[in-house]
Write a protein that holds these residues in place. Structure first.
Motif, PDB file in Angstrom:
ATOM      1  N   ASP A 190      33.427  38.259  34.093  1.00  0.00           N
ATOM      2  CA  ASP A 190      33.118  39.513  34.780  1.00  0.00           C
ATOM      3  C   ASP A 190      31.663  39.463  35.231  1.00  0.00           C
ATOM      4  OD1 ASP A 190      32.937  42.154  35.639  1.00  0.00           O
ATOM      5  OD2 ASP A 190      32.722  42.973  33.614  1.00  0.00           O
ATOM      6  N   VAL A 191      31.451  39.394  36.553  1.00  0.00           N
ATOM      7  CA  VAL A 191      30.110  39.272  37.116  1.00  0.00           C
ATOM      8  C   VAL A 191      29.618  40.664  37.505  1.00  0.00           C
ATOM      9  CG1 VAL A 191      28.697  38.209  38.908  1.00  0.00           C
ATOM     10  CG2 VAL A 191      30.698  36.986  38.001  1.00  0.00           C
ATOM     11  N   GLY A 192      28.565  41.132  36.839  1.00  0.00           N
ATOM     12  CA  GLY A 192      27.998  42.436  37.145  1.00  0.00           C
ATOM     13  C   GLY A 192      26.746  42.320  37.995  1.00  0.00           C
ATOM     14  N   GLY A 193      26.083  43.449  38.206  1.00  0.00           N
ATOM     15  CA  GLY A 193      24.890  43.453  39.039  1.00  0.00           C
ATOM     16  C   GLY A 193      23.731  42.689  38.425  1.00  0.00           C
ATOM     17  N   THR A 194      23.611  42.737  37.106  1.00  0.00           N
ATOM     18  CA  THR A 194      22.501  42.055  36.442  1.00  0.00           C
ATOM     19  C   THR A 194      22.941  41.021  35.414  1.00  0.00           C
ATOM     20  OG1 THR A 194      22.375  43.860  34.830  1.00  0.00           O
ATOM     21  CG2 THR A 194      20.931  44.007  36.745  1.00  0.00           C
ATOM     22  N   GLY A 195      24.153  41.165  34.887  1.00  0.00           N
ATOM     23  CA  GLY A 195      24.609  40.241  33.856  1.00  0.00           C
ATOM     24  C   GLY A 195      26.069  39.873  34.014  1.00  0.00           C
ATOM     25  N   ARG A 221      36.964  23.669  42.217  1.00  0.00           N
ATOM     26  CA  ARG A 221      36.397  22.319  42.221  1.00  0.00           C
ATOM     27  C   ARG A 221      35.554  22.082  40.972  1.00  0.00           C
ATOM     28  NH1 ARG A 221      35.766  23.158  47.924  1.00  0.00           N
ATOM     29  NH2 ARG A 221      33.561  23.689  47.679  1.00  0.00           N
ATOM     30  N   ARG A 222      34.738  23.069  40.599  1.00  0.00           N
ATOM     31  CA  ARG A 222      33.860  22.902  39.434  1.00  0.00           C
ATOM     32  C   ARG A 222      34.662  22.795  38.135  1.00  0.00           C
ATOM     33  NH1 ARG A 222      28.415  24.013  38.623  1.00  0.00           N
ATOM     34  NH2 ARG A 222      27.850  23.140  36.591  1.00  0.00           N
ATOM     35  N   LEU A 223      35.834  23.426  38.127  1.00  0.00           N
ATOM     36  CA  LEU A 223      36.675  23.417  36.927  1.00  0.00           C
ATOM     37  C   LEU A 223      37.773  22.355  36.996  1.00  0.00           C
ATOM     38  CD1 LEU A 223      37.003  27.286  36.406  1.00  0.00           C
ATOM     39  CD2 LEU A 223      35.481  25.710  35.204  1.00  0.00           C
ATOM     40  N   ASP A 224      37.548  21.339  37.825  1.00  0.00           N
ATOM     41  CA  ASP A 224      38.458  20.187  37.895  1.00  0.00           C
ATOM     42  C   ASP A 224      39.886  20.576  38.237  1.00  0.00           C
ATOM     43  OD1 ASP A 224      36.360  18.464  37.261  1.00  0.00           O
ATOM     44  OD2 ASP A 224      36.724  18.645  35.110  1.00  0.00           O
ATOM     45  N   GLY A 225      40.033  21.495  39.192  1.00  0.00           N
ATOM     46  CA  GLY A 225      41.363  21.854  39.680  1.00  0.00           C
ATOM     47  C   GLY A 225      42.043  22.990  38.957  1.00  0.00           C
ATOM     48  N   THR A 226      41.386  23.593  37.977  1.00  0.00           N
ATOM     49  CA  THR A 226      41.964  24.745  37.282  1.00  0.00           C
ATOM     50  C   THR A 226      42.241  25.869  38.275  1.00  0.00           C
ATOM     51  OG1 THR A 226      40.715  24.238  35.274  1.00  0.00           O
ATOM     52  CG2 THR A 226      41.538  26.488  35.491  1.00  0.00           C
ATOM     53  N   PRO A 227      43.449  26.464  38.268  1.00  0.00           N
ATOM     54  CA  PRO A 227      43.719  27.572  39.193  1.00  0.00           C
ATOM     55  C   PRO A 227      42.833  28.774  38.878  1.00  0.00           C
ATOM     56  CG  PRO A 227      45.528  27.287  37.640  1.00  0.00           C
ATOM     57  CD  PRO A 227      44.617  26.112  37.450  1.00  0.00           C
ATOM     58  N   VAL A 228      42.348  29.413  39.924  1.00  0.00           N
ATOM     59  CA  VAL A 228      41.388  30.517  39.770  1.00  0.00           C
ATOM     60  C   VAL A 228      41.884  31.735  40.539  1.00  0.00           C
ATOM     61  CG1 VAL A 228      39.032  31.292  40.257  1.00  0.00           C
ATOM     62  CG2 VAL A 228      39.434  28.933  39.501  1.00  0.00           C
ATOM     63  N   ALA A 229      41.833  32.885  39.895  1.00  0.00           N
ATOM     64  CA  ALA A 229      42.098  34.165  40.548  1.00  0.00           C
ATOM     65  C   ALA A 229      40.770  34.878  40.711  1.00  0.00           C
ATOM     66  CB  ALA A 229      43.054  35.013  39.716  1.00  0.00           C
ATOM     67  N   LEU A 230      40.445  35.280  41.943  1.00  0.00           N
ATOM     68  CA  LEU A 230      39.212  36.022  42.222  1.00  0.00           C
ATOM     69  C   LEU A 230      39.579  37.461  42.520  1.00  0.00           C
ATOM     70  CD1 LEU A 230      36.082  35.793  42.709  1.00  0.00           C
ATOM     71  CD2 LEU A 230      36.645  35.582  45.145  1.00  0.00           C
ATOM     72  N   GLY A 231      38.920  38.397  41.838  1.00  0.00           N
ATOM     73  CA  GLY A 231      39.227  39.801  42.052  1.00  0.00           C
ATOM     74  C   GLY A 231      37.988  40.667  42.048  1.00  0.00           C
ATOM     75  N   HIS A 232      38.167  41.897  42.474  1.00  0.00           N
ATOM     76  CA  HIS A 232      37.092  42.892  42.460  1.00  0.00           C
ATOM     77  C   HIS A 232      36.855  43.328  41.019  1.00  0.00           C
ATOM     78  CE1 HIS A 232      35.144  46.805  43.076  1.00  0.00           C
ATOM     79  NE2 HIS A 232      34.781  46.346  44.259  1.00  0.00           N
ATOM     80  N   ASP A 233      35.575  43.461  40.624  1.00  0.00           N
ATOM     81  CA  ASP A 233      35.283  43.757  39.225  1.00  0.00           C
ATOM     82  C   ASP A 233      35.866  45.092  38.764  1.00  0.00           C
ATOM     83  OD1 ASP A 233      33.474  45.245  40.760  1.00  0.00           O
ATOM     84  OD2 ASP A 233      31.758  44.840  39.466  1.00  0.00           O
ATOM     85  N   VAL A 234      35.770  46.111  39.606  1.00  0.00           N
ATOM     86  CA  VAL A 234      36.268  47.412  39.165  1.00  0.00           C
ATOM     87  C   VAL A 234      37.790  47.479  39.261  1.00  0.00           C
ATOM     88  CG1 VAL A 234      36.108  49.908  39.484  1.00  0.00           C
ATOM     89  CG2 VAL A 234      34.076  48.490  39.724  1.00  0.00           C
ATOM     90  N   ARG A 235      38.400  46.739  40.193  1.00  0.00           N
ATOM     91  CA  ARG A 235      39.862  46.649  40.181  1.00  0.00           C
ATOM     92  C   ARG A 235      40.327  45.981  38.888  1.00  0.00           C
ATOM     93  NH1 ARG A 235      44.758  44.121  41.427  1.00  0.00           N
ATOM     94  NH2 ARG A 235      43.998  42.008  41.716  1.00  0.00           N
ATOM     95  N   GLY A 248      27.799  51.905  36.601  1.00  0.00           N
ATOM     96  CA  GLY A 248      26.936  50.854  36.096  1.00  0.00           C
ATOM     97  C   GLY A 248      25.714  50.696  36.973  1.00  0.00           C
ATOM     98  N   THR A 249      25.324  49.433  37.245  1.00  0.00           N
ATOM     99  CA  THR A 249      24.222  49.180  38.168  1.00  0.00           C
ATOM    100  C   THR A 249      24.487  49.852  39.498  1.00  0.00           C
ATOM    101  OG1 THR A 249      23.868  47.037  37.101  1.00  0.00           O
ATOM    102  CG2 THR A 249      22.823  47.382  39.237  1.00  0.00           C
ATOM    103  N   GLY A 250      25.738  49.805  39.935  1.00  0.00           N
ATOM    104  CA  GLY A 250      26.220  50.557  41.083  1.00  0.00           C
ATOM    105  C   GLY A 250      27.362  51.453  40.637  1.00  0.00           C
ATOM    106  N   ILE A 251      28.121  51.945  41.607  1.00  0.00           N
ATOM    107  CA  ILE A 251      29.297  52.759  41.294  1.00  0.00           C
ATOM    108  C   ILE A 251      30.450  52.264  42.153  1.00  0.00           C
ATOM    109  CG2 ILE A 251      30.353  55.053  41.382  1.00  0.00           C
ATOM    110  CD1 ILE A 251      27.635  56.266  40.927  1.00  0.00           C
ATOM    111  N   ALA A 252      31.583  52.050  41.531  1.00  0.00           N
ATOM    112  CA  ALA A 252      32.783  51.700  42.285  1.00  0.00           C
ATOM    113  C   ALA A 252      33.983  52.303  41.581  1.00  0.00           C
ATOM    114  CB  ALA A 252      32.921  50.182  42.413  1.00  0.00           C
TER     115      ALA A 252
END
Length: 304
Positions: free
Chosen positions: A8-13, A102-116, A140-144
Motif C-alpha cells: 500500500d503506497v501512501g503519500g509519505t509512507g 519484471r522486478r519480481l521475475d514474472g510474478t503476476p501483479v495487480a495494480l489498484g487504487h489505494d482507497v479502492r 490521510g495525507t490527501g482525501i479519497a
C-alpha cells in the motif's frame, strides 16, 4: 506456505505485508516513499520494497509469492497497470505493473487504487461487511473515497471536490479542494498556523480540541464544516446507506465523529441519511485490500 505480496503506497509512507490465503498477515513492514527526491525515486522505492518482500517470503516460507497486489494513490488505469497521476507523489503515466512484474521475475501483479483497495477490505472484512451500498472515505495525507455497490468497489476522487471556491491551491491544479482543508496534512498546517506545535500534527490538534483549546477548536470547526460539505456532495451523488470514515484523522474518534455526524445531519434535506461509522481495519485497510487484489487476480487466472 502459499502467500502474496500486499503493498500500500501512501503519500509519505508505504505499508506492506505477506498475506496467506486465509487473510493472515504473515509478515509486515513499512518504508518511506522518498517523495522528497521526486517521482522517479518513489517508483524505485516501490520496486525495491517489493523485491525485498519477495526475497523475505521465499526465505521464510519456502517459495516466492504467488502474486502481488499494489495499491497506489491518484488516478490509476487498473486494466493497463498504469499509475496515471498522483498529486501527492508527482508521477504521471508510470507503468508500475510491468515494472513490478519484471522486478519480481514474472510474478503476476495487480495494480489498484489505494482507497479502492481500502474500500474493498472494509467491504469484505470490515465496517462495510454486509452493506449493500457504502461510501468509504480515507482522511490521510490527501482525501479519497470508494463506493461499494453489491460487492463491486470503485474509487472516487472525493478529495478534489471544490468546497471552498477560490481557496488554497491544491496539487491537482484547482483551488479550495476538500483535501486542502480537511486532510490530515491540511489540519496539521492549519494547527501550526494557529500557534500549535509543528511537531504534533493533526493528532495534536485533535488532542487540543478534546482539551478545550479555543485555537484548536476554531481549526477543527472549519475542518468539520468543509468535510461535511464534501460528504454531503458524495451522499447526494452516490446515495450510500453506510458512510465509512477511515485514515489517520478518523483516529480522533468522537472528537471527529460527533460533530461530523451533526454537521452532515444539518446539511441533508431530501437525501437518504447514511449511517456514519469509523473504519474497522484502521491503517491496515489499504494493505489488506492490496492482498485481496492479488488473491482475486489468482482466482481470475485459475477460472479463466
Amino acid at each position: 506456505m502459499r502467500h502474496v505480496i500486499a503493498l500500500d503506497v501512501g503519500g509519505t509512507g508505504m505499508k506492506a505485508a505477506l498475506v496467506a490465503a486465509d487473510g493472515t498477515l504473515l509478515h509486515e513492514a513499512r518504508r518511506p516513499t522518498g517523495r522528497e527526491r521526486g517521482p522517479g525515486a518513489v517508483v524505485d522505492s516501490v520496486l525495491d520494497f517489493a523485491a525485498e518482500l519477495r526475497a523475505h517470503g521465499e526465505s521464510a516460507y519456502g517459495e516466492p509469492a504467488a502474486a502481488a497486489g499494489v495499491a497506489v494513490p491518484g488516478l490509476v488505469d487498473e486494466r493497463a497497470g498504469i499509475a496515471v497521476y498522483s498529486a501527492n507523489l508527482g508521477w504521471r503515466d508510470a507503468p508500475l505493473r510491468d515494472l513490478l512484474t519484471r522486478r519480481l521475475d514474472g510474478t503476476p501483479v495487480a495494480l489498484g487504487h489505494d482507497v479502492r483497495a481500502g474500500g474493498l477490505a472494509e467491504g469484505r472484512l470490515g465496517a462495510g461487511r454486509g452493506a449493500e451500498r457504502f461510501l468509504f472515505v480515507a482522511l490521510g495525507t490527501g482525501i479519497a473515497g470508494a463506493i461499494g455497490i453489491e460487492g463491486r468497489v470503485e474509487a472516487t476522487e472525493l478529495g478534489h471536490i471544490v468546497v471552498r471556491p477560490g481557496g488554497l491551491a491544491c496539487g491537482c491544479g484547482q483551488h479550495g479542494c476538500l483535501e486542502t482543508v480537511a486532510s490530515a496534512a491540511a489540519v496539521a498546517r492549519a494547527w501550526e498556523a494557529a500557534g500549535g506545535s509543528p511537531d504534533t500534527g493533526a493528532a495534536g490538534c485533535a488532542a487540543a480540541v478534546a482539551a478545550g483549546d479555543p485555537r484548536a477548536t476554531a481549526v477543527w470547526d472549519e475542518v468539520v464544516a468543509a468535510l461535511a460539505d464534501g460528504l454531503v456532495t458524495g451522499i447526494t451523488l452516490l446515495t450510500p446507506g453506510t458512510l465509512i470514515v477511515g485514515g489517520g484523522l478518523a483516529e480522533a474518534g468522537d472528537t471527529l465523529f460527533a460533530p461530523l455526524r451533526a454537521a452532515v445531519e444539518r446539511r441533508l434535506t431530501f437525501q437518504q441519511h447514511p449511517l456514519i461509522v469509523p473504519a474497522a481495519l484502521g491503517d491496515t485497510a489499504g494493505c489488506l485490500g492490496a492482498g485481496l487484489l492479488a488473491w482475486d487476480l489468482l482466482s481470475v487466472e485459475v477460472t479463466a
